[in-house]
Motif scaffolding. Structure first.
Motif, mmCIF file in Angstrom:
data_model
loop_
_atom_site.group_PDB
_atom_site.id
_atom_site.type_symbol
_atom_site.label_atom_id
_atom_site.label_comp_id
_atom_site.label_asym_id
_atom_site.label_seq_id
_atom_site.Cartn_x
_atom_site.Cartn_y
_atom_site.Cartn_z
ATOM 1 N N UNK A 17 7.949 17.660 45.139
ATOM 2 C CA UNK A 17 8.456 16.694 44.168
ATOM 3 C C UNK A 17 9.868 16.196 44.489
ATOM 4 N N UNK A 18 10.553 16.866 45.392
ATOM 5 C CA UNK A 18 11.858 16.389 45.816
ATOM 6 C C UNK A 18 11.778 15.156 46.701
ATOM 7 N N UNK A 19 10.576 14.812 47.137
ATOM 8 C CA UNK A 19 10.341 13.647 47.982
ATOM 9 C C UNK A 19 9.801 12.524 47.096
ATOM 10 N N UNK A 45 13.418 11.862 32.734
ATOM 11 C CA UNK A 45 14.178 12.753 33.602
ATOM 12 C C UNK A 45 13.422 13.250 34.805
ATOM 13 N N UNK A 46 12.186 12.786 35.009
ATOM 14 C CA UNK A 46 11.415 13.188 36.174
ATOM 15 C C UNK A 46 10.366 14.225 35.850
ATOM 16 N N UNK A 47 9.585 14.625 36.859
ATOM 17 C CA UNK A 47 8.520 15.605 36.634
ATOM 18 C C UNK A 47 9.075 16.970 36.235
ATOM 19 N N UNK A 48 8.211 17.767 35.671
ATOM 20 C CA UNK A 48 8.573 19.114 35.230
ATOM 21 C C UNK A 48 9.214 19.898 36.382
ATOM 22 N N UNK A 49 10.458 20.356 36.212
ATOM 23 C CA UNK A 49 11.119 21.091 37.304
ATOM 24 C C UNK A 49 10.474 22.431 37.611
ATOM 25 N N UNK A 50 9.647 22.955 36.701
ATOM 26 C CA UNK A 50 8.970 24.227 36.979
ATOM 27 C C UNK A 50 7.661 24.026 37.729
ATOM 28 N N UNK A 51 7.248 22.770 37.910
ATOM 29 C CA UNK A 51 5.945 22.498 38.505
ATOM 30 C C UNK A 51 5.939 22.825 39.996
#
Length: 299
Positions: A17-19, A45-51
């Protein structure tokens, strides 16, 4: 994490998800497969950071298949459980029946086991697909009954929120970060992204802010009944207060989560749906009462 292309011309990627290009490719896969636009999360704020996504990509950048895990801590019978949810499972038609989905599921389930998740949870219209992996259906029941007498001290004080308003979005996000579980029997304790997405996907959902409780109420209404979907806040107001603040006097109330914190019981009844709630691991067999996963936490 990436590797060389395999014999199918596909490259496995994990935690991508960093890409931005890879995230956009997943958004396109889900849009093409299910007709849903999870790219809306960019507004929040973007996708779930825990995903933790697991996917296969073509050299051109097209996402051929994906299956994702994410953190979904839950309160179950008074105990905080480290649970993982599974979502965004899809394979493009030209790459089906090649074992990609099975491979990605095994990777996701194995990763969750390594991370020490105690419970896996998913929603599906194909339960037989997941039974070989230890998942079983957990029947859901909604809670229905006559409304309690309204608390009039706060009558009509609830403030309607709009998911199109950036200030309201920020308020909802703050409330979700600080929320307590809506139930001690069965409830998600932290999952902001699905709450916000479901607020967009279903235009009939109303969000109302109750300032004295720093709480957001998610609800629906028809001619005679009110459907309470979730209450996110630092404390959970009783149902009599919620109805008063909403200035609603329905003939019937339907609560879509165990109502043990509402000061009202209702009668549990089967929740009929084409979608099954399935769980893997944990002590859900020991649940002391009927349960339902809030529709605001569905994924």
């Amino acid at each position: 994490m990436a590797a060389a292309a395999d014999s199918r011309g596909l490259t496995f990627r994990q935690d991508y998800f960093g890409d931005p290009a890879a995230w956009a490719a997943l958004v396109a896969l889900l849009q093409d497969t299910f007709g849903i636009d999870v790219g809306i999360q960019d507004r929040f704020g973007g996708p779930d950071p825990t995903s933790m996504p697991f996917g296969y990509f073509e050299d051109s950048g097209v996402c051929a298949a994906n299956f994702s895990a994410f953190s979904m801590p839950m309160m179950i019978d008074g105990h905080l459980v480290k649970a993982a949810g599974f979502q965004s499972g899809a394979v493009r038609p030209q790459w089906r029946r090649l074992g990609l989905y099975r491979d990605l599921m095994n990777r996701a389930f194995g990763w969750c086991d390594e991370q020490g998740f105690e419970l896996g949870i998913l929603l599906t219209d194909k339960p037989a697909m997941y039974e070989p992996y230890g998942f079983k259906i957990l029947p859901q029941q909604r809670f229905v009954g006559a409304p309690p007498p309204l608390e009039t001290d706060l009558a009509g004080t609830g403030r309607v929120l709009s998911i199109e308003n950036s200030g309201d979005i920020a308020l909802v996000r703050q409330v979700l970060r600080e929320r307590v579980s809506v139930s001690s029997v069965f409830a998600v304790t932290a999952q902001a992204e699905m709450f916000l997405l479901n607020s967009v996907f279903d235009p009939d959902i109303r969000l109302t802010y109750l300032d004295p409780f720093e709480a957001v109420v998610a609800w629906k209404q028809d001619e005679a009944s009110l459907q309470l979907l979730d209450v996110a806040g630092k404390s959970i107001p009783p149902l009599s207060t919620i109805l008063g603040a909403l200035d609603q006097r329905p003939d019937r109330v339907e609560v879509c989560f165990p109502p043990d914190k509402l000061g009202w019981l209702g009668t549990p009844g089967p929740f009929v749906s084409d979608i099954s709630l399935m769980v893997r691991g944990g002590d859900v067999d020991r649940l002391s009462g009927p349960v339902m996963l809030s529709p605001m936490a569905e994924f």
